[in-house]
Structures are given as structure tokens and as C-alpha cells.
Design an enzyme around this catalytic site. Structure first.
Site, PDB file in Angstrom:
ATOM      1  N   SER A 183       0.806  -1.213   0.000  1.00  0.00           N
ATOM      2  CA  SER A 183       0.000   0.000   0.000  1.00  0.00           C
ATOM      3  C   SER A 183       0.841   1.266   0.000  1.00  0.00           C
ATOM      4  CB  SER A 183      -0.920   0.009   1.227  1.00  0.00           C
ATOM      5  OG  SER A 183      -0.135  -0.055   2.414  1.00  0.00           O
ATOM      6  N   THR A 184       0.175   2.370  -0.368  1.00  0.00           N
ATOM      7  CA  THR A 184       0.739   3.709  -0.248  1.00  0.00           C
ATOM      8  C   THR A 184      -0.200   4.515   0.638  1.00  0.00           C
ATOM      9  OG1 THR A 184       1.690   3.596  -2.463  1.00  0.00           O
ATOM     10  CG2 THR A 184       1.468   5.784  -1.498  1.00  0.00           C
ATOM     11  N   ASP A 209      -0.626 -11.338  12.619  1.00  0.00           N
ATOM     12  CA  ASP A 209       0.658 -10.662  12.415  1.00  0.00           C
ATOM     13  C   ASP A 209       0.957  -9.727  13.586  1.00  0.00           C
ATOM     14  OD1 ASP A 209       3.048 -10.064  11.163  1.00  0.00           O
ATOM     15  OD2 ASP A 209       2.182  -8.616   9.759  1.00  0.00           O
TER      16      ASP A 209
END
Length: 365
Positions: free
Chosen positions: A82-83, A194
């Protein structure tokens, strides 16, 4: 003006430069909500199981383009998936996380969106809005003014000073409460998948916010997920449950293992994985974490030397023993997150819990 403060956006590892948005939490006992209603950013709604709890606003692609200036606003974070752009939403600064366009990455976006729409907890990052009109999924997330836990513990000059013991103990309890909520009070249950220091954000009051739900699994998929060529492995180096690596099965106890590694980081100040040396923190500490040796553990042999004598030896020994049980080889013998929360609350006569309550009330330490 954008260089005055540093921020970290959930899930990307990017630093933000802005002024802090206000923190608005909810009760630890809040149940999971659902839905994707079009409520405004500032709305809080009553919601029990199956109801809408502070519903995120659904955006059009045109609105996303407008808030980012056609994706020309400052890029404040960039990750593998992602950005992240800086934006102002309803008068407050926000992080606009745009997932890359591909079938696999859109699946990651959907997993994260589905999870964030269902959860509401003071120690889980809040979803403000989202857009799913294009192949590039968009999440608008709250800020955390003090970066992430990895920076604070291992920043190498990025984070000022040494994180105090009381704050480490408080963060441990806050993350444990977030995971207990996901495992035991969400229907269906959520496995984060995570848990790691860089996925624990710290707000302006230094309270923890668990983020990045791109690996989250819910319901049946939270109990069993065979690995295949179509799926990447869950977790991050140093935090991955060895039982998952061997079996391909992820359960709540996989999160417990990762949390145990996080406890060891907080205790020792050492990184979970040293890429230069190929070193796992659990391997380094293994001789000291065997049940027999850990029961008589001398906290001074484990505690981050940067703390000097500024820590509670009773709490440190309790954390070491708890971490050892969390990273045990047999998942069935590991504690549940509810067990972990109780242990941390009872540590050193409840002083850890007292610190966390002050933090939840925005007291600074």
C-alpha cells in the site's frame, strides 16, 4: 508546518507529519459490531453483537481523489501492499491507505476491511472510512502520534530516550486486552495473524493501538488455514509460530506465540529478529526460558540494560515466566489471551493494571 510532529500510519510503517487527532476510545467490554454504514466520521452509535458500532463512512472514489488532491498530497508511508497519503477528513488529519491493485492484494484489502468493520476497542486502531469502488481498496484510519512500538524500543535514534518499564508493562497489558477481545468477544472470533512491535501504534497518550489486519482470519478460517501456493505465509520473521510453520494451521494460539515474543522484546529491549545475524530472539533466550530455569529467573539477567535499576523486579520476573509459557512448543499448553490478561493484571499485585488504567484515562508517564 508538516515537520513539527511525527505520526505513524496503521499498517504501512510510514511516518506522519502533522498534529494529533483526538483519541476517542470505547469500553474494553464493547462487543463486536458489523456493517458498513454511511455514518459521519464523528458519530458514535450504540451497538451490541451484530449491530453497528461507530460505523465507518463509505466513500466514493471521487471523494478519495478529492481528499488526496488526486493522489498528489504528501505520501507519508509506503509498504509492500500500500501507499499512504496525508489527508484532512471532517477537519481532522487522517491517513488514507491505498492498497495496490492486484487480485491477491485486493484479497488482503478485503480481509483487513472486513475485520476492521467488525471490531471496536480502545486498543485497536479505528477505521474512519473506506472505499471499494475501484481495484485499489482504500482505508481511512486514525493517527497515532507517537509512532510504533518497534521504533520506541529499537529506533536507533528515531525515538527519543528509553521506553520506561512502567510504559512497557502498560503496553503489554493493552495489547493483551485487544487480543483477548478479538479471540473471545468477537463473533466470529478473529485471529490477528501478524502481531509484532511495528503493528502496535502509540497514540498521543502513549496508549497502544493494535493495527494492520491484512492477515486477519475470522470464524472457521481463524482456526485452520492450510498453506498453498495461492496464499503467502502469515506472520513476520521472529514472530511466526513454529507450529504454524510445520503444520500450516493457524489458531488463536498462533497469536499467543507472537504476543509472547512481543513480551520478550519489551522485557529485554532486543529485536525479535536480527536480519544481519539471522538471529531469533526466542533462540537466544531459549536456555533461560525453560520452565525450570524460568521459575527461578533472575530478572536482572533478562531486563533491558538501558533501564538500569528503574524497573520492578517482581513484574519483570512475572513477565519472563508468562512469555516463556506463551512461546512454548506445544500450542495446547500455551495460555489463552484471557489467561494472559489475568496474569498481567495480577502481576506485582496489580500495579501493571493500575498503570494501564491511568493510560486509558490519558495520563502520561
Amino acid at each position: 508546518m508538516w515537520q513539527r510532529y511525527r505520526f505513524l500510519c496503521c499498517g504501512c510503517g510510514g511516518n506522519m507529519a502533522a498534529s494529533a487527532a483526538g483519541d476517542r476510545g470505547c469500553d474494553d467490554d464493547a462487543d463486536c459490531g458489523g456493517g458498513s454504514g454511511g455514518g459521519g466520521f464523528g458519530e458514535e452509535e450504540e451497538g451490541g453483537k451484530g449491530g453497528v458500532a461507530g460505523a465507518a463512512r463509505r466513500l466514493s472514489w471521487a471523494q478519495v481523489e478529492a481528499m488526496t488532491g488526486g493522489f498528489t498530497s504528501a505520501v507519508v508511508g509506503e509498504g509492500g501492499f500500500s501507499t499512504v497519503y496525508l489527508a484532512r477528513v471532517a477537519g481532522a488529519l487522517a491517513a488514507v491507505k491505498v492498497h495496490r491493485s492486484s487480485e491477491r492484494l485486493h484479497r488482503v484489502f478485503r480481509q483487513e476491511l472486513d475485520a476492521l468493520l467488525r471490531v471496536r476497542h480502545p486498543h485497536i486502531v479505528r477505521l474512519l472510512a473506506f472505499c471499494e469502488q475501484q481495484e485499489e481498496g482504500v482505508l481511512v484510519l486514525e493517527f497515532a502520534a507517537n509512532g510504533n512500538l518497534h521504533e520506541r524500543l529499537h529506533g536507533g535514534g528515531k525515538a527519543a530516550g528509553t521506553m520506561p518499564w512502567a510504559r512497557r508493562a502498560s503496553v503489554a497489558l493493552q495489547v493483551a486486552r485487544a487480543l483477548e477481545y478479538l479471540h473471545d468477544r468477537c463473533e466470529p472470533a478473529v485471529v490477528h495473524g501478524d502481531v509484532k512491535a511495528s503493528n502496535v501504534l502509540l497514540d498521543e497518550a502513549m496508549s497502544a493501538k493494535l493495527c494492520d489486519f491484512g492477515s486477519a482470519r475470522m470464524g472457521f478460517s481463524a482456526a485452520v488455514r492450510p498453506r498453498s501456493s495461492a496464499h503467502t505465509m502469515l506472520g513476520s520473521p521472529g514472530y511466526v509460530d513454529p507450529h504454524y510453520i510445520r503444520s500450516g494451521m493457524v489458531t488463536k494460539k498462533s497469536d499467543v506465540y507472537s504476543f509472547g515474543v512481543l513480551l520478550l522484546e519489551l522485557l529485554t529491549g532486543m529485536e525479535a529478529f536480527c536480519a544481519a545475524e539471522g538471529r531469533l530472539l526466542t533462540a537466544v533466550l531459549a536456555p533461560r526460558l525453560r520452565p525450570a530455569s524460568c521459575a527461578a529467573c533472575d530478572a536482572r539477567m533478562l531486563v533491558d540494560e538501558r533501564l538500569g535499576s528503574a524497573y520492578d523486579a517482581g513484574e519483570a520476573s512475572a513477565v519472563a515466566s508468562l512469555a516463556a509459557s506463551c512461546v512454548g512448543e506445544n500450542p495446547s499448553l500455551r495460555p489463552s489471551m484471557a489467561d494472559v490478561v489475568r496474569a498481567l493484571e495480577q502481576g506485582a499485585h496489580g500495579s501493571i493494571s493500575a498503570v494501564a488504567r491511568r493510560s486509558d484515562g490519558h495520563g502520561k508517564l
